[in-house]
Scaffold this motif. Structure first.
Motif, mmCIF file in Angstrom:
data_model
loop_
_atom_site.group_PDB
_atom_site.id
_atom_site.type_symbol
_atom_site.label_atom_id
_atom_site.label_comp_id
_atom_site.label_asym_id
_atom_site.label_seq_id
_atom_site.Cartn_x
_atom_site.Cartn_y
_atom_site.Cartn_z
ATOM 1 N N ARG A 1 -3.483 5.081 9.266
ATOM 2 C CA ARG A 1 -3.951 6.394 8.800
ATOM 3 C C ARG A 1 -2.964 7.072 7.852
ATOM 4 O O ARG A 1 -3.296 8.101 7.269
ATOM 5 C CB ARG A 1 -4.203 7.313 9.990
ATOM 6 N N LEU A 2 -1.768 6.520 7.700
ATOM 7 C CA LEU A 2 -0.753 7.110 6.825
ATOM 8 C C LEU A 2 -1.017 6.758 5.368
ATOM 9 O O LEU A 2 -1.458 5.644 5.060
ATOM 10 C CB LEU A 2 0.644 6.605 7.200
ATOM 11 N N ALA B 1 1.189 13.765 9.126
ATOM 12 C CA ALA B 1 1.739 12.902 10.166
ATOM 13 C C ALA B 1 2.649 13.747 11.046
ATOM 14 O O ALA B 1 3.484 14.508 10.546
ATOM 15 C CB ALA B 1 2.521 11.749 9.551
ATOM 16 N N SER C 1 -3.904 15.017 5.045
ATOM 17 C CA SER C 1 -3.488 14.461 6.336
ATOM 18 C C SER C 1 -2.039 14.840 6.570
ATOM 19 O O SER C 1 -1.255 14.964 5.621
ATOM 20 C CB SER C 1 -3.671 12.940 6.378
ATOM 21 N N ARG D 1 -5.942 14.720 10.436
ATOM 22 C CA ARG D 1 -6.658 14.626 9.163
ATOM 23 C C ARG D 1 -7.675 15.750 9.020
ATOM 24 O O ARG D 1 -8.313 16.141 9.990
ATOM 25 C CB ARG D 1 -7.398 13.300 9.084
ATOM 26 N N GLN E 1 3.543 8.746 2.935
ATOM 27 C CA GLN E 1 3.919 9.052 4.318
ATOM 28 C C GLN E 1 4.623 7.857 4.960
ATOM 29 O O GLN E 1 5.580 8.027 5.704
ATOM 30 C CB GLN E 1 2.687 9.435 5.135
ATOM 31 N N VAL F 1 -1.684 11.241 13.458
ATOM 32 C CA VAL F 1 -1.951 11.763 12.123
ATOM 33 C C VAL F 1 -3.134 12.717 12.236
ATOM 34 O O VAL F 1 -4.194 12.343 12.724
ATOM 35 C CB VAL F 1 -2.271 10.631 11.120
ATOM 36 N N HIS G 1 -1.694 4.563 14.776
ATOM 37 C CA HIS G 1 -1.864 5.552 13.719
ATOM 38 C C HIS G 1 -1.321 5.093 12.374
ATOM 39 O O HIS G 1 -1.485 5.784 11.377
ATOM 40 C CB HIS G 1 -1.198 6.871 14.120
#
Length: 97
Positions: free
Chosen positions: A31-32, A62, A60, A55, A36, A53, A28
């Motif tokens: 995806r930050l 976390a 988004s 979304r 984050q 995460v 993940h």
């Protein structure tokens, strides 16, 4: 020079570094947002783990955990230590009859 050697000789430094490396290698991590990631670095040093995460088209969030404590980090890197989040329980697969 003195500060650098003091940090390098600190007994917990390698342990903390390993935690950060584990965080980066998670599925993940990509995806930050940058904010984050910065916030998560701080939490990872305290033993928190990135779960996933969540979304939406515009935001988004976390989801981070340490033992039974859940924490969220929003897009801007703001940490909520008392989020209103409920995780689904993992159930064993149904047995076919």
């Amino acid at each position: 020079m003195m500060q650098g050697s003091a940090v390098e000789n600190h007994p917990f430094s390698p342990f903390e570094d390993r935690r950060i490396e584990q965080a980066r290698s998670g599925e993940h991590w990509d995806r930050l947002t940058n904010a984050q990631r910065f916030a998560f670095y701080t939490l990872a040093k305290l033993g928190y783990q990135l779960l996933f995460v969540r979304r939406t088209p515009h935001t988004s969030t976390a989801i981070v955990k340490q033992e039974e404590q859940l924490v969220t980090i929003n897009d801007d890197g703001d940490i909520d230590f008392n989020p209103n989040v409920v995780l689904r329980e993992r159930r064993p697969p149904r047995q076919q009859l």
